[in-house]
Design an enzyme around this catalytic site. Structure first.
Site, PDB file in Angstrom:
ATOM      1  N   ASP A 182       0.880  -1.175   0.000  1.00 51.90           N
ATOM      2  CA  ASP A 182       0.000   0.000   0.000  1.00 51.90           C
ATOM      3  C   ASP A 182       0.916   1.224   0.000  1.00 51.90           C
ATOM      4  OD1 ASP A 182      -1.563   2.174   0.601  1.00 51.90           O
ATOM      5  OD2 ASP A 182      -2.788   1.128   2.089  1.00 51.90           O
ATOM      6  N   ALA A 226      -2.191   4.184  -8.573  1.00 49.08           N
ATOM      7  CA  ALA A 226      -2.824   5.504  -8.605  1.00 49.08           C
ATOM      8  C   ALA A 226      -4.280   5.399  -8.196  1.00 49.08           C
ATOM      9  CB  ALA A 226      -2.736   6.091 -10.020  1.00 49.08           C
ATOM     10  N   THR A 234      -7.537   6.447  -9.652  1.00 45.38           N
ATOM     11  CA  THR A 234      -7.882   6.843 -11.024  1.00 45.38           C
ATOM     12  C   THR A 234      -9.377   7.122 -11.236  1.00 45.38           C
ATOM     13  OG1 THR A 234      -8.018   4.506 -11.642  1.00 45.38           O
ATOM     14  CG2 THR A 234      -5.928   5.611 -12.060  1.00 45.38           C
ATOM     15  N   THR A 258      -0.731  11.975 -16.333  1.00 45.14           N
ATOM     16  CA  THR A 258      -1.948  12.075 -17.145  1.00 45.14           C
ATOM     17  C   THR A 258      -2.065  13.396 -17.900  1.00 45.14           C
ATOM     18  OG1 THR A 258      -4.360  12.244 -16.922  1.00 45.14           O
ATOM     19  CG2 THR A 258      -3.084  12.836 -15.000  1.00 45.14           C
ATOM     20  N   ASP A 259      -2.840  13.353 -18.978  1.00 41.85           N
ATOM     21  CA  ASP A 259      -3.217  14.569 -19.708  1.00 41.85           C
ATOM     22  C   ASP A 259      -4.059  15.512 -18.829  1.00 41.85           C
ATOM     23  OD1 ASP A 259      -5.013  12.294 -19.959  1.00 41.85           O
ATOM     24  OD2 ASP A 259      -6.316  13.573 -21.156  1.00 41.85           O
ATOM     25  N   TYR A 301      -8.567  15.029  -9.432  1.00 46.78           N
ATOM     26  CA  TYR A 301      -7.663  13.987  -9.952  1.00 46.78           C
ATOM     27  C   TYR A 301      -6.427  14.630 -10.603  1.00 46.78           C
ATOM     28  CZ  TYR A 301      -6.016  10.452 -13.322  1.00 46.78           C
ATOM     29  OH  TYR A 301      -5.236   9.602 -14.087  1.00 46.78           O
ATOM     30  N   TRP A 356      -6.096   8.521 -22.318  1.00 48.34           N
ATOM     31  CA  TRP A 356      -7.111   7.600 -22.879  1.00 48.34           C
ATOM     32  C   TRP A 356      -6.599   6.149 -22.899  1.00 48.34           C
ATOM     33  CZ3 TRP A 356     -10.254   9.959 -27.536  1.00 48.34           C
ATOM     34  CH2 TRP A 356     -10.654  11.263 -27.226  1.00 48.34           C
TER      35      TRP A 356
END
Ligand SMILES: NC(=O)c1ccc[n+]([C@@H]2O[C@H](COP(=O)([O-])OP(=O)(O)OC[C@H]3O[C@@H](n4cnc5c(N)ncnc54)[C@H](OP(=O)(O)O)[C@@H]3O)[C@@H](O)[C@H]2O)c1
Length: 283
Positions: free
Chosen positions: A38, A62, A64, A103-104, A127, A152
């Protein structure tokens, strides 16, 4: 000769499972899923690093759930930001490289050209903010750090847009998909291959890694059905028709300047990757 040891956190996730299934010559890949480690437990991170003595850690763990994060900001922060710091510090403590997958969503999605690695982050969601904090914690805590932003993502292990579309079509449902959000689908298998190559180098820094080419979610859905030979009832619609707790970026295309500059081949076109993915789930 000792093999290069690569430790993967979040090994039960979509990307994590692709990473642990890779065969990388000269490397031994150790996957730790949430049950085994964890990442919000700093002592456990330190112990895992001390025990496995990795040469590189790929941090695929993550939080998400983009919409749920809006109502659970503390949990998202604990995993995506504080958890990343724990693991980056653990990497540093044993002289390991550390790769944070991002991430984008660190961008606001208002651009009209592909985002460059050095563009300022401007996340609009919990996020995205927590992932950006994770990026900063990574760079701050580890002297041998990579940040790999993708978009994506879909793959053979886990829930994703492609599986959702195929499920809906198998039930004969009418399907409406937004046609005003543009991005680049990314096959987790391709991303895993790039990250595995990257962490064997000393080319630290921020990278954007998505399959090449762009489409809208509606065009992606059409391609899924065309490539699968499925006749589906799919209609385009607008984002405004589907209000969500977390706003979605209208434009999340990532430019691949860093990959090209550092001599990596850009990931193949998204449609070629999709075709391979569909063949692999059919087999
Ligand atoms: N999916 C996308 O479209 C997308 C797009 C851009 C970037 N990304 C990024 O790509 C990376 C991989 O995404 P993914 O699609 O593979 O995500 P995923 O399938 O949700 O995998 C994440 C994994 O992390 C685990 N995890 C959550 N909290 C943890 C904790 N406290 N300790 C250890 N493990 C924990 C999850 O376990 P549980 O399942 O038990 O919660 C899950 O197995 C993430 O960094 C994500 O932000 C994803």
């Amino acid at each position: 000769m000792r093999k290069t040891v690569i430790l993967v956190t979040g090994a039960g996730g979509q990307l994590g499972q692709e990473l642990v299934r890779l065969t990388i010559p000269g490397c031994s890949v150790i996957g730790l899923d949430r049950g085994a480690l964890d990442i919000t437990d700093r002592d456990a991170c330190m112990q895992a690093a001390a025990h496995h003595r990795p040469d590189a850690i790929i941090h695929a763990a993550a939080y998400t759930a983009v919409d749920r994060a809006e109502s659970e900001p503390e949990t998202a922060h604990r995993v995506n930001a504080a958890g990343a710091r724990n693991m980056a510090e653990a990497a540093e403590s044993v002289g390991s490289k550390f790769c944070y997958v991002s991430t984008d969503y660190v961008f606001d999605g208002t651009a009209d050209r592909p985002y460059r690695e050095q563009d300022p982050a401007s996340p609009r969601t919990v996020y995205g903010k927590t992932k950006h904090e994770g990026e900063k914690a990574t760079m701050d805590a580890c002297s041998r750090a990579f940040v790999v932003r993708t978009s994506w993502l879909y793959g053979r292990h886990g829930a994703n847009f492609v599986c959702t579309m195929l499920n809906l079509a198998s039930k004969g449902s009418a399907i409406r998909v937004v046609n005003d959000q543009t991005g680049s689908p990314t096959y987790a298998f391709d991303l895993a291959g790039f990250i595995a190559d990257l962490v064997q180098t000393e080319k630290y820094g921020i990278y954007h890694a998505s399959n090449s080419g762009i489409c809208t979610w509606y065009q992606f859905a059409q391609a899924i059905f065309e490539e699968s030979g499925i006749r589906a009832n799919v209609e385009p619609c607008a984002t405004s028709e589907f209000p969500r707790p977390a706003p979605r970026p209208a434009y999340s295309v990532l430019g691949h300047d860093a990959m090209i500059r550092e001599g990596f081949a850009p990931l193949r076109n998204w449609r070629d990757a999709l075709r391979d993915f569909l063949a692999s789930v059919r087999d």
